[in-house]
Design a protein around this motif. Structure first.
Motif, PDB file in Angstrom:
ATOM      1  N   GLY A 185      -0.151  19.803  24.750  1.00 29.46           N
ATOM      2  CA  GLY A 185      -0.896  21.026  24.976  1.00 29.46           C
ATOM      3  C   GLY A 185      -0.898  21.943  23.770  1.00 29.46           C
ATOM      4  O   GLY A 185      -1.584  22.973  23.766  1.00 29.46           O
ATOM      5  N   SER A 186      -0.139  21.577  22.727  1.00 28.37           N
ATOM      6  CA  SER A 186      -0.107  22.397  21.519  1.00 28.37           C
ATOM      7  C   SER A 186      -1.436  22.305  20.781  1.00 28.37           C
ATOM      8  O   SER A 186      -2.107  21.273  20.790  1.00 28.37           O
ATOM      9  CB  SER A 186       1.007  21.920  20.582  1.00 28.37           C
ATOM     10  OG  SER A 186       2.246  21.876  21.241  1.00 28.37           O
ATOM     11  N   THR A 187      -1.793  23.397  20.139  1.00 29.59           N
ATOM     12  CA  THR A 187      -3.000  23.427  19.316  1.00 29.59           C
ATOM     13  C   THR A 187      -2.602  23.370  17.856  1.00 29.59           C
ATOM     14  O   THR A 187      -1.831  24.211  17.392  1.00 29.59           O
ATOM     15  CB  THR A 187      -3.807  24.717  19.565  1.00 29.59           C
ATOM     16  OG1 THR A 187      -4.161  24.783  20.949  1.00 29.59           O
ATOM     17  CG2 THR A 187      -5.078  24.742  18.731  1.00 29.59           C
ATOM     18  N   ILE A 188      -3.093  22.368  17.141  1.00 25.38           N
ATOM     19  CA  ILE A 188      -2.813  22.300  15.711  1.00 25.38           C
ATOM     20  C   ILE A 188      -3.963  22.942  14.952  1.00 25.38           C
ATOM     21  O   ILE A 188      -5.061  23.145  15.486  1.00 25.38           O
ATOM     22  CB  ILE A 188      -2.578  20.851  15.247  1.00 25.38           C
ATOM     23  CG1 ILE A 188      -3.776  19.962  15.588  1.00 25.38           C
ATOM     24  CG2 ILE A 188      -1.325  20.299  15.879  1.00 25.38           C
ATOM     25  CD1 ILE A 188      -3.607  18.527  15.127  1.00 25.38           C
ATOM     26  N   SER A 189      -3.726  23.282  13.694  1.00 22.80           N
ATOM     27  CA  SER A 189      -4.697  24.075  12.944  1.00 22.80           C
ATOM     28  C   SER A 189      -6.019  23.341  12.743  1.00 22.80           C
ATOM     29  O   SER A 189      -7.086  23.932  12.822  1.00 22.80           O
ATOM     30  CB  SER A 189      -4.103  24.480  11.587  1.00 22.80           C
ATOM     31  OG  SER A 189      -2.972  25.300  11.786  1.00 22.80           O
ATOM     32  N   GLN A 200       5.971  13.380  21.783  1.00 23.77           N
ATOM     33  CA  GLN A 200       5.233  14.300  22.637  1.00 23.77           C
ATOM     34  C   GLN A 200       5.908  14.413  23.998  1.00 23.77           C
ATOM     35  O   GLN A 200       6.157  13.420  24.659  1.00 23.77           O
ATOM     36  CB  GLN A 200       3.794  13.814  22.829  1.00 23.77           C
ATOM     37  CG  GLN A 200       2.987  13.781  21.540  1.00 23.77           C
ATOM     38  CD  GLN A 200       1.576  13.301  21.784  1.00 23.77           C
ATOM     39  OE1 GLN A 200       0.953  13.722  22.745  1.00 23.77           O
ATOM     40  NE2 GLN A 200       1.071  12.437  20.935  1.00 23.77           N
ATOM     41  N   ILE A 201       6.213  15.627  24.386  1.00 21.43           N
ATOM     42  CA  ILE A 201       6.809  15.846  25.703  1.00 21.43           C
ATOM     43  C   ILE A 201       6.061  16.980  26.391  1.00 21.43           C
ATOM     44  O   ILE A 201       5.272  17.694  25.766  1.00 21.43           O
ATOM     45  CB  ILE A 201       8.311  16.179  25.613  1.00 21.43           C
ATOM     46  CG1 ILE A 201       8.518  17.547  24.945  1.00 21.43           C
ATOM     47  CG2 ILE A 201       9.086  15.105  24.872  1.00 21.43           C
ATOM     48  CD1 ILE A 201       9.904  18.075  25.115  1.00 21.43           C
ATOM     49  N   GLN A 219       1.837  29.998  18.809  1.00 24.21           N
ATOM     50  CA  GLN A 219       1.197  29.929  20.125  1.00 24.21           C
ATOM     51  C   GLN A 219       2.236  29.892  21.234  1.00 24.21           C
ATOM     52  O   GLN A 219       3.372  29.462  21.021  1.00 24.21           O
ATOM     53  CB  GLN A 219       0.324  28.675  20.228  1.00 24.21           C
ATOM     54  CG  GLN A 219       1.081  27.389  20.008  1.00 24.21           C
ATOM     55  CD  GLN A 219       0.160  26.215  19.709  1.00 24.21           C
ATOM     56  OE1 GLN A 219      -0.488  25.677  20.606  1.00 24.21           O
ATOM     57  NE2 GLN A 219       0.105  25.823  18.441  1.00 24.21           N
ATOM     58  N   ILE A 220       1.823  30.342  22.415  1.00 23.68           N
ATOM     59  CA  ILE A 220       2.644  30.250  23.626  1.00 23.68           C
ATOM     60  C   ILE A 220       2.040  29.162  24.508  1.00 23.68           C
ATOM     61  O   ILE A 220       0.821  29.094  24.684  1.00 23.68           O
ATOM     62  CB  ILE A 220       2.676  31.596  24.375  1.00 23.68           C
ATOM     63  CG1 ILE A 220       3.373  32.659  23.524  1.00 23.68           C
ATOM     64  CG2 ILE A 220       3.386  31.456  25.714  1.00 23.68           C
ATOM     65  CD1 ILE A 220       3.381  34.049  24.151  1.00 23.68           C
ATOM     66  N   VAL A 247       8.681  29.672  32.128  1.00 22.48           N
ATOM     67  CA  VAL A 247       9.577  29.825  30.978  1.00 22.48           C
ATOM     68  C   VAL A 247       8.692  30.095  29.761  1.00 22.48           C
ATOM     69  O   VAL A 247       7.644  29.460  29.588  1.00 22.48           O
ATOM     70  CB  VAL A 247      10.409  28.546  30.749  1.00 22.48           C
ATOM     71  CG1 VAL A 247      11.243  28.658  29.471  1.00 22.48           C
ATOM     72  CG2 VAL A 247      11.311  28.279  31.944  1.00 22.48           C
ATOM     73  N   ILE A 248       9.082  31.054  28.929  1.00 22.72           N
ATOM     74  CA  ILE A 248       8.288  31.346  27.732  1.00 22.72           C
ATOM     75  C   ILE A 248       8.593  30.286  26.681  1.00 22.72           C
ATOM     76  O   ILE A 248       9.713  30.190  26.183  1.00 22.72           O
ATOM     77  CB  ILE A 248       8.601  32.743  27.176  1.00 22.72           C
ATOM     78  CG1 ILE A 248       8.352  33.811  28.245  1.00 22.72           C
ATOM     79  CG2 ILE A 248       7.735  33.039  25.949  1.00 22.72           C
ATOM     80  CD1 ILE A 248       8.799  35.197  27.838  1.00 22.72           C
ATOM     81  N   VAL A 249       7.597  29.476  26.369  1.00 20.38           N
ATOM     82  CA  VAL A 249       7.734  28.402  25.385  1.00 20.38           C
ATOM     83  C   VAL A 249       6.813  28.743  24.221  1.00 20.38           C
ATOM     84  O   VAL A 249       5.597  28.771  24.376  1.00 20.38           O
ATOM     85  CB  VAL A 249       7.358  27.038  25.996  1.00 20.38           C
ATOM     86  CG1 VAL A 249       7.507  25.926  24.967  1.00 20.38           C
ATOM     87  CG2 VAL A 249       8.208  26.746  27.231  1.00 20.38           C
ATOM     88  N   LYS A 250       7.389  29.007  23.042  1.00 23.01           N
ATOM     89  CA  LYS A 250       6.576  29.530  21.939  1.00 23.01           C
ATOM     90  C   LYS A 250       6.881  28.858  20.609  1.00 23.01           C
ATOM     91  O   LYS A 250       8.036  28.678  20.234  1.00 23.01           O
ATOM     92  CB  LYS A 250       6.800  31.044  21.788  1.00 23.01           C
ATOM     93  CG  LYS A 250       5.825  31.687  20.795  1.00 23.01           C
ATOM     94  CD  LYS A 250       5.985  33.188  20.736  1.00 23.01           C
ATOM     95  CE  LYS A 250       4.835  33.843  19.986  1.00 23.01           C
ATOM     96  NZ  LYS A 250       4.705  33.385  18.601  1.00 23.01           N
ATOM     97  N   TYR A 251       5.819  28.476  19.920  1.00 15.88           N
ATOM     98  CA  TYR A 251       5.907  28.072  18.520  1.00 15.88           C
ATOM     99  C   TYR A 251       5.769  29.320  17.662  1.00 15.88           C
ATOM    100  O   TYR A 251       4.808  30.080  17.811  1.00 15.88           O
ATOM    101  CB  TYR A 251       4.794  27.092  18.151  1.00 15.88           C
ATOM    102  CG  TYR A 251       5.023  25.666  18.595  1.00 15.88           C
ATOM    103  CD1 TYR A 251       5.964  24.865  17.960  1.00 15.88           C
ATOM    104  CD2 TYR A 251       4.296  25.118  19.640  1.00 15.88           C
ATOM    105  CE1 TYR A 251       6.180  23.551  18.357  1.00 15.88           C
ATOM    106  CE2 TYR A 251       4.495  23.809  20.044  1.00 15.88           C
ATOM    107  CZ  TYR A 251       5.447  23.029  19.400  1.00 15.88           C
ATOM    108  OH  TYR A 251       5.652  21.731  19.797  1.00 15.88           O
TER     109      TYR A 251
END
Length: 273
Positions: free
Chosen positions: A192-196, A211-212, A233-234, A241-245
């Protein structure tokens, strides 16, 4: 109020198109120290990839050591985890010595299971939060690999092992420090992460096996401080739970040139983040 900075993916020592980034990184670290001073920061979490390569240049090492020295002078507690670009052995070399200065270095390998680090308020001497500091984990760090398993099976087993690993340390932290907010760290790719830029940042660069899902971080963590993806990003979590890069502090490729770079400041007030 207790304040913590979450940052990651510095990649000190990077050269891009044969251009050294030392000057830019130097400006960032000076800014980080100044911000920490003006914002009355109590602790800094760096979620991996301190260096760009396993054997960084002397200039990069000097930046790293100068940052640690200034943090100590400001009485800021620092927690650093190893990333996939870092040498665990290099980070761990001075870990025991630096711990005497409230600098906690969790490089990996020898201490791959991670560390549980309570952070105290220096005025009240009360524990404000507990950090479950876990570095970048390779597949073999958390489970025994079956050489005959399929790629699909390996991915499933890896995610289960990661969740088991985090749950074990979370439970230990909860038992030892009841009613204290818990911050976890991770350096990996979360679905679900967004890469640039998907065209330029190919999946093989960030790793496909690792990937998890965010559900691997169980409810009980108040905040997950992530590193590895350079775009801040969150991520959505089933139990909120707040999961943030935190993202990288400076653009490290052309694909990051339009990203708004940032650090994250966490405030702990009355036991809540």
């Amino acid at each position: 109020m207790y304040k913590i900075i979450h940052t990651a993916d510095w990649h000190l020592g990077q050269s891009f198109k044969n251009k050294s980034r030392i000057e830019e990184h130097s400006y960032f670290l000076d800014w980080l120290i100044l911000t920490s001073k003006t914002q009355n920061i109590n602790a800094i979490i760096v979620a991996g990839d301190i260096f760009d390569v396993a054997n960084p240049s002397l200039e990069a090492m000097d930046l790293y050591h100068n940052f640690l020295e200034k943090a100590v002078q400001l009485q800021i507690e620092v927690i650093i985890i190893g990333g996939n670009h870092d040498s665990a052995a290099r980070l761990n070399t001075t870990g025991t010595l630096l711990k005497l200065l409230n600098l906690h270095i969790v490089g990996g390998e020898a201490n791959a299971l991670g560390q549980i680090i309570p952070l105290k308020n220096k005025i009240t001497n009360e524990i404000e939060t507990v950090v479950v500091a876990i570095p970048y984990l390779r597949d073999g760090d958390v489970r025994k690999i079956n050489e005959n398993e399929s790629i699909k099976s390996a991915k499933i087993e890896f995610e289960l092992s990661i969740k088991t690993h985090y749950d074990k340390l979370l439970k230990e932290a909860q038992n030892n420090y009841p009613s204290i907010p818990i911050i976890g760290t991770a350096h990996l790719y979360v679905n679900g992460s967004t890469i640039s830029d998907k065209n330029n940042e190919n999946m093989h660069k960030i790793g496909t096996l690792g990937q998890i899902n965010t559900s691997a971080f169980s409810n009980g963590f108040s905040y997950m401080a992530l590193g590895h993806i350079h775009k801040p990003q969150i991520l959505k979590h089933p139990d909120n739970v707040i999961v943030k890069y935190a993202g990288s502090p400076i653009p490290l490729s052309f694909s990051e040139r339009v990203d708004e770079k940032e650090i994250t400041i966490l405030e702990i007030i009355n036991g809540k983040i």
